[in-house]
Design a protein around this motif. Structure first.
Motif, PDB file in Angstrom:
ATOM      1  N   TYR A 176      99.589  28.269  71.263  1.00  0.00           N
ATOM      2  CA  TYR A 176      99.918  29.065  70.075  1.00  0.00           C
ATOM      3  C   TYR A 176      99.595  30.513  70.388  1.00  0.00           C
ATOM      4  O   TYR A 176      98.930  30.802  71.390  1.00  0.00           O
TER       5      TYR A 176
ATOM      6  N   ALA B 171      92.372  33.132  62.244  1.00  0.00           N
ATOM      7  CA  ALA B 171      91.598  32.044  62.861  1.00  0.00           C
ATOM      8  C   ALA B 171      90.649  32.636  63.901  1.00  0.00           C
ATOM      9  O   ALA B 171      89.482  32.222  64.003  1.00  0.00           O
ATOM     10  N   ARG B 172      91.148  33.634  64.649  1.00  0.00           N
ATOM     11  CA  ARG B 172      90.315  34.275  65.667  1.00  0.00           C
ATOM     12  C   ARG B 172      89.124  34.986  65.016  1.00  0.00           C
ATOM     13  O   ARG B 172      88.007  34.923  65.502  1.00  0.00           O
TER      14      ARG B 172
ATOM     15  N   ARG C 151      88.380  39.192  66.459  1.00  0.00           N
ATOM     16  CA  ARG C 151      87.275  38.340  66.932  1.00  0.00           C
ATOM     17  C   ARG C 151      85.971  39.146  67.014  1.00  0.00           C
ATOM     18  O   ARG C 151      84.914  38.697  66.571  1.00  0.00           O
TER      19      ARG C 151
ATOM     20  N   ASP D 269      89.817  28.242  72.003  1.00  0.00           N
ATOM     21  CA  ASP D 269      90.836  29.061  71.333  1.00  0.00           C
ATOM     22  C   ASP D 269      91.466  30.040  72.327  1.00  0.00           C
ATOM     23  O   ASP D 269      92.690  30.205  72.378  1.00  0.00           O
TER      24      ASP D 269
ATOM     25  N   VAL E  68      84.212  26.277  71.118  1.00  0.00           N
ATOM     26  CA  VAL E  68      85.363  26.429  70.215  1.00  0.00           C
ATOM     27  C   VAL E  68      86.088  27.758  70.489  1.00  0.00           C
ATOM     28  O   VAL E  68      87.322  27.798  70.576  1.00  0.00           O
ATOM     29  N   ASN E  69      85.317  28.835  70.668  1.00  0.00           N
ATOM     30  CA  ASN E  69      85.937  30.128  70.960  1.00  0.00           C
ATOM     31  C   ASN E  69      86.605  30.121  72.337  1.00  0.00           C
ATOM     32  O   ASN E  69      87.689  30.678  72.503  1.00  0.00           O
TER      33      ASN E  69
ATOM     34  N   LEU F 174      86.644  32.350  63.882  1.00  0.00           N
ATOM     35  CA  LEU F 174      85.884  31.802  65.012  1.00  0.00           C
ATOM     36  C   LEU F 174      84.841  32.805  65.504  1.00  0.00           C
ATOM     37  O   LEU F 174      83.737  32.434  65.898  1.00  0.00           O
TER      38      LEU F 174
ATOM     39  N   MET G 135      93.716  28.053  74.694  1.00  0.00           N
ATOM     40  CA  MET G 135      94.956  27.614  74.031  1.00  0.00           C
ATOM     41  C   MET G 135      95.955  28.772  73.954  1.00  0.00           C
ATOM     42  O   MET G 135      97.153  28.582  74.141  1.00  0.00           O
ATOM     43  N   GLU G 136      95.425  29.949  73.652  1.00  0.00           N
ATOM     44  CA  GLU G 136      96.307  31.114  73.577  1.00  0.00           C
ATOM     45  C   GLU G 136      96.823  31.483  74.960  1.00  0.00           C
ATOM     46  O   GLU G 136      97.976  31.854  75.133  1.00  0.00           O
TER      47      GLU G 136
END
Lengths: 160, 171
Positions: free
Chosen positions: A126, A132-133, A74, A117, A113-114, A136, A120-121
């Motif tokens: 997930y 994806a990281r 990231r 994410d 969005v970040n 983002l 969610m982690e």
């Protein structure tokens, strides 16, 4: 106030924005390149330099030349994104179209969005979506560059 | 375009209060190795606070390069001071702030890491424990402080000057 001085100011401001964009983009891309070179040369001392800039969890870093990078995917995405965003801001068609408001929109969307994410982690929806990281982060970096440069462009327009 | 009366002379606005405030924040946030969890955010916050303090104290809007300069200087002061304190404690009483926490953190990470990366992590734990304060470490710390303060501070200062844009122009 007549139109002529405003035009002069606008032109000078655009030139200044371009200068910032070129310097910022060059520095961010140089940093990204330096991180890749550190991996290619397996330079441990150089790796240590970044130990305070990122957690360096190896499972969250991109692998280059067989070893994990000195910063996570990231963070790497953010620095690369700042470089890409700065250079993307140079053409006249982009400078003219990205307003301060649009800069805010980009930054807010990228931040949400970040954050989403990360959440969610954290809740285990997930885990470890490495690329994806990175993508983002790239989006966030570009949004930061767009936001700052769009605000520099409107420096004399109060609050815009 | 602004009138001359709307331009504030930068020389009349000393940066010391902003540097102290931002430096204290950077010092507090970097003393314990939180960067392992928050990346460059502690320094970005320190830089943001320093520039914001300057903007609000004098009621000005700052040019990007001056905003970044204040933020980077504040981060250099704060992070430099916390690194100095860390080294003094290490040298004086052989205590390294946050080391136990960080070793446990890495050990937990090694347990869950894939086989290929476990050895690398365990090796870095051993290196960390055996590390002694020498000229090489100090040089690395100096470069780290400059590099990290430059990156984090620049981001924080740039964001602060971009967000808070109301007031007179300072030049």
């Amino acid at each position: 106030m007549n139109k002529y001085p405003d035009t002069i100011v606008d032109l000078a401001r655009i030139r200044e924005v371009r200068r910032y964009a070129m310097i910022g983009g060059a520095l961010a891309l140089a940093l990204s390149l330096a991180l890749i070179v550190i991996n290619l040369t397996h330079w441990e001392w150089g790796r240590g330099l970044f130990s305070h800039l990122c957690h360096q969890k190896s499972d969250r870093c991109l692998i280059v030349s067989g070893t994990s990078m000195a910063i996570c995917s990231r963070c790497f995405g953010i620095y690369l994104g700042i470089g890409v965003g700065c250079f993307a801001f140079i053409p006249q068609c982009v400078i003219g179209r990205i307003s301060g408001f649009l800069g805010w929109v980009f930054l807010t969307v990228a931040g949400v969005v970040n954050g989403g994410d990360f959440l969610m982690e954290y809740i285990g929806y997930y885990s470890n979506a490495l690329y994806a990281r990175g993508a983002l982060g790239l989006f966030l970096g570009a949004a930061i560059a767009f936001f700052i440069l769009s605000r520099v462009k409107n420096f004399y327009s109060e609050g815009k | 375009m602004t009138d001359d009366s709307e331009i504030v002379d930068l020389d009349a606005c000393p940066a010391k209060p902003a540097l102290i405030t931002g430096g204290i924040v950077a010092f507090a946030l970097t003393l314990f190795p939180m960067s392992y969890a928050l990346c460059c955010m502690p320094l970005a916050i320190g830089g943001f606070v320093a520039t914001s303090r300057y903007i609000f104290k004098y009621g000005v809007k700052l040019d990007l390069k001056y905003a970044m300069k204040i933020a980077i200087l504040a981060c250099l002061c704060g992070f430099g001071a916390s690194t100095l304190l860390y080294d003094l404690l290490w040298l004086g009483i052989d205590y390294r702030i946050g080391l136990d926490w960080y070793v446990n953190f890495l050990a937990d990470l090694a347990e869950s890491a894939p086989e290929s990366q476990r050895d690398q992590l365990l090796e870095s734990i051993e290196l960390l424990k055996e590390q002694s304060l020498g000229i090489g470490v100090v040089i690395q710390q100096v470069f780290t402080v400059i590099l990290t303060s430059g990156i984090g501070g620049a981001m924080g200062g740039a964001l602060a000057s971009s967000i808070f844009k109301k007031g007179k122009v300072a030049q």
